[in-house]
Motif scaffolding. Structure first.
Motif, PDB file in Angstrom:
ATOM      1  N   ARG A  53       0.850  -1.198   0.000  1.00  0.00           N
ATOM      2  CA  ARG A  53       0.000   0.000   0.000  1.00  0.00           C
ATOM      3  C   ARG A  53       0.881   1.241   0.000  1.00  0.00           C
ATOM      4  N   PHE A  54       0.713   2.062  -1.012  1.00  0.00           N
ATOM      5  CA  PHE A  54       1.634   3.169  -1.255  1.00  0.00           C
ATOM      6  C   PHE A  54       1.048   4.502  -0.797  1.00  0.00           C
ATOM      7  N   CYS A  55       1.948   5.371  -0.330  1.00  0.00           N
ATOM      8  CA  CYS A  55       1.568   6.760  -0.129  1.00  0.00           C
ATOM      9  C   CYS A  55       1.313   7.412  -1.486  1.00  0.00           C
ATOM     10  N   THR A  56       0.701   8.571  -1.453  1.00  0.00           N
ATOM     11  CA  THR A  56       0.320   9.213  -2.718  1.00  0.00           C
ATOM     12  C   THR A  56       1.067  10.520  -2.975  1.00  0.00           C
ATOM     13  N   GLU A  57       2.041  10.840  -2.116  1.00  0.00           N
ATOM     14  CA  GLU A  57       2.916  11.983  -2.363  1.00  0.00           C
ATOM     15  C   GLU A  57       4.364  11.531  -2.189  1.00  0.00           C
ATOM     16  N   PRO A  58       5.281  12.009  -3.025  1.00  0.00           N
ATOM     17  CA  PRO A  58       6.694  11.619  -2.907  1.00  0.00           C
ATOM     18  C   PRO A  58       7.222  11.865  -1.497  1.00  0.00           C
ATOM     19  N   TYR A  59       8.010  10.921  -1.039  1.00  0.00           N
ATOM     20  CA  TYR A  59       8.467  10.969   0.354  1.00  0.00           C
ATOM     21  C   TYR A  59       9.638  11.928   0.536  1.00  0.00           C
ATOM     22  N   GLN A  60       9.614  12.658   1.642  1.00  0.00           N
ATOM     23  CA  GLN A  60      10.738  13.453   2.113  1.00  0.00           C
ATOM     24  C   GLN A  60      10.903  13.180   3.597  1.00  0.00           C
ATOM     25  N   HIS A 109       2.738  17.430   8.891  1.00  0.00           N
ATOM     26  CA  HIS A 109       1.291  17.275   8.802  1.00  0.00           C
ATOM     27  C   HIS A 109       0.834  16.626   7.498  1.00  0.00           C
ATOM     28  N   GLN A 110       1.743  16.350   6.576  1.00  0.00           N
ATOM     29  CA  GLN A 110       1.359  15.820   5.266  1.00  0.00           C
ATOM     30  C   GLN A 110       1.163  14.297   5.348  1.00  0.00           C
ATOM     31  N   VAL A 111      -0.063  13.898   5.663  1.00  0.00           N
ATOM     32  CA  VAL A 111      -0.353  12.482   5.913  1.00  0.00           C
ATOM     33  C   VAL A 111      -0.180  11.639   4.657  1.00  0.00           C
ATOM     34  N   PHE A 112      -0.429  12.209   3.459  1.00  0.00           N
ATOM     35  CA  PHE A 112      -0.301  11.428   2.228  1.00  0.00           C
ATOM     36  C   PHE A 112       1.153  11.115   1.896  1.00  0.00           C
ATOM     37  N   MET A 113       2.076  11.765   2.603  1.00  0.00           N
ATOM     38  CA  MET A 113       3.509  11.517   2.423  1.00  0.00           C
ATOM     39  C   MET A 113       4.040  10.526   3.451  1.00  0.00           C
ATOM     40  N   HIS A 114       3.522  10.609   4.688  1.00  0.00           N
ATOM     41  CA  HIS A 114       4.111   9.856   5.798  1.00  0.00           C
ATOM     42  C   HIS A 114       3.314   8.622   6.221  1.00  0.00           C
ATOM     43  N   LEU A 115       2.006   8.634   6.021  1.00  0.00           N
ATOM     44  CA  LEU A 115       1.166   7.522   6.491  1.00  0.00           C
ATOM     45  C   LEU A 115       0.709   6.679   5.311  1.00  0.00           C
ATOM     46  N   THR A 116       0.898   5.367   5.433  1.00  0.00           N
ATOM     47  CA  THR A 116       0.594   4.463   4.323  1.00  0.00           C
ATOM     48  C   THR A 116      -0.832   3.908   4.375  1.00  0.00           C
ATOM     49  N   TYR A 136      -4.334   2.838   3.740  1.00  0.00           N
ATOM     50  CA  TYR A 136      -5.175   2.883   2.540  1.00  0.00           C
ATOM     51  C   TYR A 136      -6.385   3.785   2.758  1.00  0.00           C
ATOM     52  N   SER A 137      -6.991   3.709   3.956  1.00  0.00           N
ATOM     53  CA  SER A 137      -8.202   4.476   4.246  1.00  0.00           C
ATOM     54  C   SER A 137      -7.956   5.982   4.212  1.00  0.00           C
ATOM     55  N   LEU A 138      -6.685   6.403   4.390  1.00  0.00           N
ATOM     56  CA  LEU A 138      -6.340   7.817   4.276  1.00  0.00           C
ATOM     57  C   LEU A 138      -6.010   8.187   2.839  1.00  0.00           C
ATOM     58  N   ASN A 139      -5.145   7.408   2.208  1.00  0.00           N
ATOM     59  CA  ASN A 139      -4.637   7.770   0.884  1.00  0.00           C
ATOM     60  C   ASN A 139      -5.686   7.670  -0.209  1.00  0.00           C
ATOM     61  N   ILE A 140      -6.738   6.887   0.018  1.00  0.00           N
ATOM     62  CA  ILE A 140      -7.775   6.765  -1.011  1.00  0.00           C
ATOM     63  C   ILE A 140      -8.486   8.101  -1.235  1.00  0.00           C
ATOM     64  N   HIS A 141      -8.392   9.003  -0.258  1.00  0.00           N
ATOM     65  CA  HIS A 141      -9.009  10.321  -0.396  1.00  0.00           C
ATOM     66  C   HIS A 141      -8.086  11.322  -1.079  1.00  0.00           C
ATOM     67  N   SER A 142      -6.883  10.887  -1.426  1.00  0.00           N
ATOM     68  CA  SER A 142      -5.956  11.771  -2.129  1.00  0.00           C
ATOM     69  C   SER A 142      -6.298  11.809  -3.617  1.00  0.00           C
ATOM     70  N   GLY A 143      -6.144  12.989  -4.206  1.00  0.00           N
ATOM     71  CA  GLY A 143      -6.367  13.114  -5.646  1.00  0.00           C
ATOM     72  C   GLY A 143      -5.350  12.347  -6.463  1.00  0.00           C
ATOM     73  N   ASN A 144      -4.230  11.952  -5.847  1.00  0.00           N
ATOM     74  CA  ASN A 144      -3.185  11.210  -6.562  1.00  0.00           C
ATOM     75  C   ASN A 144      -3.354   9.697  -6.466  1.00  0.00           C
ATOM     76  N   PHE A 145      -4.384   9.215  -5.748  1.00  0.00           N
ATOM     77  CA  PHE A 145      -4.561   7.773  -5.597  1.00  0.00           C
ATOM     78  C   PHE A 145      -4.898   7.153  -6.947  1.00  0.00           C
ATOM     79  N   GLY A 183      -0.183   0.948  -9.614  1.00  0.00           N
ATOM     80  CA  GLY A 183      -1.201   1.642  -8.842  1.00  0.00           C
ATOM     81  C   GLY A 183      -0.785   1.885  -7.407  1.00  0.00           C
ATOM     82  N   SER A 184      -1.718   2.454  -6.631  1.00  0.00           N
ATOM     83  CA  SER A 184      -1.430   2.792  -5.234  1.00  0.00           C
ATOM     84  C   SER A 184      -1.607   1.602  -4.304  1.00  0.00           C
TER      85      SER A 184
END
Length: 525
Positions: A134-141, A149-156, A158-167, A176-177
């Motif tokens: 299960r992948f994050c949806t923003e490039p990691y730093q 605070h950027q959860v799409f970068m740090h937290l993997t 699925y229930s969070l990242n599915i709400h990202s526009g990059n999923f 895929g994600s």
């Protein structure tokens, strides 16, 4: 099981094993339980920073009962913890954040691996050959104050990242994600990564985690399962969330007692209008896990024994079968020989007791739990009373000139009071298993002072088991003697004069005492 894999309970169980075998349990991040260990957390972080000034840690705070990423946040300093309000009524675990994870396509990801706990007595563990990545949806730093605070970068999650526009929902299990873990392994293998070593490390992590959980599970088990019931009485599919570090070391994030088995996702057709769309990657993994679980458990025993034995044989193939590419085709050919030829090959592989010899030395917790359960007294209770603890000390011959029964009482009171004050189950009074383990550690350190803790504990367990075996043998001989005496009385010759009806010994004693007292009064008068 739901209670056992909550973040605080899991952390306590793993911490016990880290105390005994620190090198074996280094796959779980350093953790503190909040709010009770907040002062300890602050003090330890200060000491580590003073000893290593360049160290710039990040910590992740996870609510105890949280799921799907709910309430998780990152901090750089203990003072950033939200102590007011929530933490007081909603305990949490704070852990060192893994700041250098393995990246694919510049994205952080984790692994959801499905594990079947088929039986607790005897312990049987199966691991799925494949899982989900299960992948994050923003490039990691690496975490900074600006991106914490950027959860799409740090937290993997699925229930969070599915709400990202990059999923990315993909019809291909390799993109895929959300992808299959096997697709990630193939990619790593093409870069020269030793996949066998990686799988071996993951298997070891799973077995060691289950070993850490089983002692308290057995206490729950004896409370809920009827005595004398033959064979396994329950099973559980667990979801292990594992992160790979940059050096390919697997790290345990958490264990889920009820992992999602959905094989579809919601797609919004228009504002407020959704439809369920099949997910190929979920179907690929989860259907086979459910199917194989039912085939292995076979609760109604409808299939013939030959089929059952073949299933068991194929479910416990070699470690190489679990790791080598092409093993699925090999198993498909082998299983085609049995009556279930039309079904796909098993994806669940037995890892315990298959590798029991390699891990049995870690099962000190199980042996301590067996001692604890023995002295509970009444079946179904979960805590040891003071009388039970005294009986444990006395029967195991743990008292001596340096440790009296009064000392045992003080030890019991001090440890039980401390554990009962940390908000554990208050429905019963007494000593819980964790408190008993702490008391056992104290007794072991007192008796065997110059040895490592795991050797001290192992020696004390041997000592207790030895004296209890002698006690059991004496009771057995006594029981046999009574039975033999009764049998001899029953076979007496019928023409022999029979004794008068038996009078209970306590009644005889009371009559004798009364007669003596009467004689004494007559003599005085």
């Amino acid at each position: 099981m739901t209670e056992m894999v909550r973040k605080i309970t899991l952390s306590r169980a793993v911490r016990t094993m880290q105390d005994l075998f620190p090198e074996e349990y280094d796959f779980y991040p350093h953790s503190w339980i909040l709010p009770e260990e907040f002062p300890l957390f602050v003090a330890e972080v200060r000491i580590m920073k003073e000893s290593d000034p360049p160290w710039k840690p990040t910590f992740i705070v996870k609510p105890d009962g949280g799921c799907q990423g709910d309430g998780i946040y990152l901090i750089k300093d203990p003072s950033d913890i939200r102590l007011a309000g929530n933490l007081q009524c909603r305990p949490a675990v704070v852990q060192e954040y893994i700041s250098k994870p393995l990246l694919i396509d510049k994205l952080k990801f984790d692994i959801r691996l499905y594990v079947l706990l088929k039986s607790l007595e005897p312990l049987e563990i199966y691991i799925a050959k494949d899982g989900l990545s299960r992948f994050c949806t923003e490039p990691y730093q690496e975490p900074t104050l600006k991106n914490l605070h950027q959860v799409f970068m740090h937290l993997t999650n699925y229930s969070l990242n599915i709400h990202s526009g990059n999923f990315i929902h993909s019809d291909n299990v390799n993109t895929g994600s959300k992808r299959t873990f096997s697709s990630v392994l193939c990619r790593l293998s093409s870069k020269g990564v030793d996949i066998k070593k990686l799988w071996s490390d993951i298997i070891s992590l799973v077995i060691k985690t289950v070993i850490a959980l089983t002692p308290e599970l057995k206490v729950y088990y004896q409370s809920d399962i009827p005595a004398g019931k033959p064979g396994p009485s329950c099973f559980q599919i667990l979801g292990f969330d594992i992160l790979l570090m940059k050096n390919l070391k697997p790290v345990l994030l958490e264990v889920n007692a009820n992992p999602s088995m959905r094989i579809e996702h919601e797609q919004e057709l228009s504002p407020g209008v959704f439809e369920n769309v099949p997910s190929p990657v979920d179907e690929e993994i989860k259907v086979s896990v459910i199917r194989d679980t039912l085939r292995l458990m076979d609760p109604h025993k409808k299939k013939n024994k030959d089929t059952q034995s073949q299933l068991s044989e194929h479910s416990s193939d070699t470690k190489e079968d679990l790791m080598e590419p092409g093993s699925a085709e090999k198993l498909e050919h082998e299983i085609s020989k049995n009556p279930e030829a039309s079904l796909p090959s098993l994806c669940l592989k037995q890892v315990f007791p298959k590798y029991a010899k390699q891990f049995n030395y870690l099962r000190l917790g199980d042996r301590m739990a067996a001692l604890f359960i023995r002295f509970l007294g009444v079946r179904g209770i979960m805590k040891l009373g003071p009388t039970g603890f005294r009986t444990f000390i006395r029967n195991c011959k743990l008292y001596n000139s340096n440790f009296s029964m009064a000392s045992a009482d003080i030890l019991y009171i001090d440890i039980t009071r401390r554990w009962n004050s940390v908000g554990l189950d208050q429905r019963e009074s007494g000593m819980c298993l964790q408190a008993f383990v702490e008391a056992f550690f104290c007794l072991a350190q007192r008796r065997y002072k110059s040895l490592p803790l795991h050797e001290q504990v192992a020696l004390l367990i041997d000592f207790c088991e030895y004296h209890l075996s002698i006690l059991d043998e004496k009771r057995l001989l006594c029981s046999r003697g009574i039975m033999a005496h009764r049998a001899a009385l029953a076979t007496c010759q019928p023409d022999r004069p029979r004794p008068p009806p038996a009078i209970h010994a306590p009644l005889l004693n009371r009559t004798t005492a009364a007669n003596k007292f009467t004689d004494y009064r007559n003599h005085r008068s």
